[in-house]
Design a protein around this motif. Structure first.
Motif, PDB file in Angstrom:
ATOM      1  N   MET A 145       0.827  -1.210   0.000  1.00  0.00           N
ATOM      2  CA  MET A 145       0.000   0.000   0.000  1.00  0.00           C
ATOM      3  C   MET A 145       0.861   1.260   0.000  1.00  0.00           C
ATOM      4  O   MET A 145       0.548   2.229  -0.687  1.00  0.00           O
ATOM      5  CB  MET A 145      -0.951  -0.002   1.201  1.00  0.00           C
ATOM      6  CG  MET A 145      -1.917   1.165   1.202  1.00  0.00           C
ATOM      7  SD  MET A 145      -2.900   1.355  -0.329  1.00  0.00           S
ATOM      8  CE  MET A 145      -3.911  -0.085  -0.274  1.00  0.00           C
ATOM      9  N   TYR A 185       2.025   1.715  -3.461  1.00  0.00           N
ATOM     10  CA  TYR A 185       0.936   2.257  -4.282  1.00  0.00           C
ATOM     11  C   TYR A 185       0.823   3.765  -4.107  1.00  0.00           C
ATOM     12  O   TYR A 185       0.673   4.505  -5.079  1.00  0.00           O
ATOM     13  CB  TYR A 185      -0.409   1.648  -3.893  1.00  0.00           C
ATOM     14  CG  TYR A 185      -0.660   0.223  -4.276  1.00  0.00           C
ATOM     15  CD1 TYR A 185       0.097  -0.451  -5.224  1.00  0.00           C
ATOM     16  CD2 TYR A 185      -1.705  -0.462  -3.668  1.00  0.00           C
ATOM     17  CE1 TYR A 185      -0.181  -1.756  -5.556  1.00  0.00           C
ATOM     18  CE2 TYR A 185      -1.983  -1.782  -4.001  1.00  0.00           C
ATOM     19  CZ  TYR A 185      -1.220  -2.427  -4.940  1.00  0.00           C
ATOM     20  OH  TYR A 185      -1.498  -3.723  -5.268  1.00  0.00           O
ATOM     21  N   MET A 186       0.871   4.206  -2.859  1.00  0.00           N
ATOM     22  CA  MET A 186       0.730   5.644  -2.593  1.00  0.00           C
ATOM     23  C   MET A 186       1.859   6.440  -3.235  1.00  0.00           C
ATOM     24  O   MET A 186       1.621   7.448  -3.901  1.00  0.00           O
ATOM     25  CB  MET A 186       0.660   5.905  -1.086  1.00  0.00           C
ATOM     26  CG  MET A 186      -0.652   5.505  -0.472  1.00  0.00           C
ATOM     27  SD  MET A 186      -0.797   5.986   1.262  1.00  0.00           S
ATOM     28  CE  MET A 186      -0.136   4.533   2.055  1.00  0.00           C
ATOM     29  N   ASN A 204      -6.226  10.369  -4.642  1.00  0.00           N
ATOM     30  CA  ASN A 204      -6.953   9.134  -4.375  1.00  0.00           C
ATOM     31  C   ASN A 204      -7.524   9.234  -2.967  1.00  0.00           C
ATOM     32  O   ASN A 204      -6.790   9.111  -1.985  1.00  0.00           O
ATOM     33  CB  ASN A 204      -6.045   7.918  -4.505  1.00  0.00           C
ATOM     34  CG  ASN A 204      -6.804   6.615  -4.425  1.00  0.00           C
ATOM     35  OD1 ASN A 204      -7.718   6.458  -3.615  1.00  0.00           O
ATOM     36  ND2 ASN A 204      -6.421   5.663  -5.249  1.00  0.00           N
ATOM     37  N   PHE A 217      -6.841   6.402  -0.264  1.00  0.00           N
ATOM     38  CA  PHE A 217      -5.536   6.206   0.354  1.00  0.00           C
ATOM     39  C   PHE A 217      -5.448   6.995   1.657  1.00  0.00           C
ATOM     40  O   PHE A 217      -5.911   8.123   1.747  1.00  0.00           O
ATOM     41  CB  PHE A 217      -4.407   6.692  -0.562  1.00  0.00           C
ATOM     42  CG  PHE A 217      -4.105   5.783  -1.728  1.00  0.00           C
ATOM     43  CD1 PHE A 217      -4.568   4.487  -1.796  1.00  0.00           C
ATOM     44  CD2 PHE A 217      -3.330   6.251  -2.766  1.00  0.00           C
ATOM     45  CE1 PHE A 217      -4.274   3.662  -2.874  1.00  0.00           C
ATOM     46  CE2 PHE A 217      -3.029   5.446  -3.855  1.00  0.00           C
ATOM     47  CZ  PHE A 217      -3.497   4.153  -3.908  1.00  0.00           C
TER      48      PHE A 217
END
Length: 144
Positions: free
Chosen positions: A9, A12-13, A43, A46
């Motif tokens: 994650m 991803y960020m 996003n 997130f």
């Protein structure tokens, strides 16, 4: 060179911010200032506060992640696909063929391939053969 390990994650960020034009310096400055509110528009799902927490554990390691790269602690098949899209701009059916246990016929240049090898967790094997690059989950027996 071993790279600091981060969660999927967190990767991803970071990669989503980069794809949206946020520079490494802006990422570091926002995290240091503990002001990630402007990133919500990128996003809304997130929790960018996770990056602040990551930096608070070890700022030097966080800066190394941003500037020099990272390894992901554990990557799933779906995670592999998303990283290929976010970090390398690769699409299923165009740049690779999706398989149940990974991807085959991946089209990556040498620097990008080396970067991918550094990012992936130990549950993956990357092979560059005559048929192209394959990135597949290792068999469970490979871990014993």
């Amino acid at each position: 060179m071993t790279r600091p390990k981060i969660s999927l994650m967190e990767a991803y960020m970071i990669e989503t911010m980069r794809v949206n034009g946020i520079t490494n310096e802006e990422i570091i400055a926002g995290v240091k200032a503990k002001d990630v509110s402007g990133w919500k528009q990128i996003n809304e799902k997130f929790d960018f506060e996770q990056l602040i927490a990551l930096a608070e554990k070890d700022l030097a390691a966080f800066e190394k992640v941003i500037h020099d790269g990272y390894a992901v602690k554990f990557v799933t098949v779906g995670g592999l696909e998303r990283l290929l899209s976010l970090k390398f701009g690769k699409e299923d059916g165009k740049d690779y063929q999706k398989q149940q246990a990974g991807v085959i016929d991946l089209n990556l240049d040498e620097p990008a391939l080396n970067e991918l090898k550094q990012i992936l967790s130990l549950n993956w094997k990357v092979e560059d053969g005559a048929e192209g690059i394959s990135v597949l989950l290792k068999d469970q027996k490979d871990f014993s």
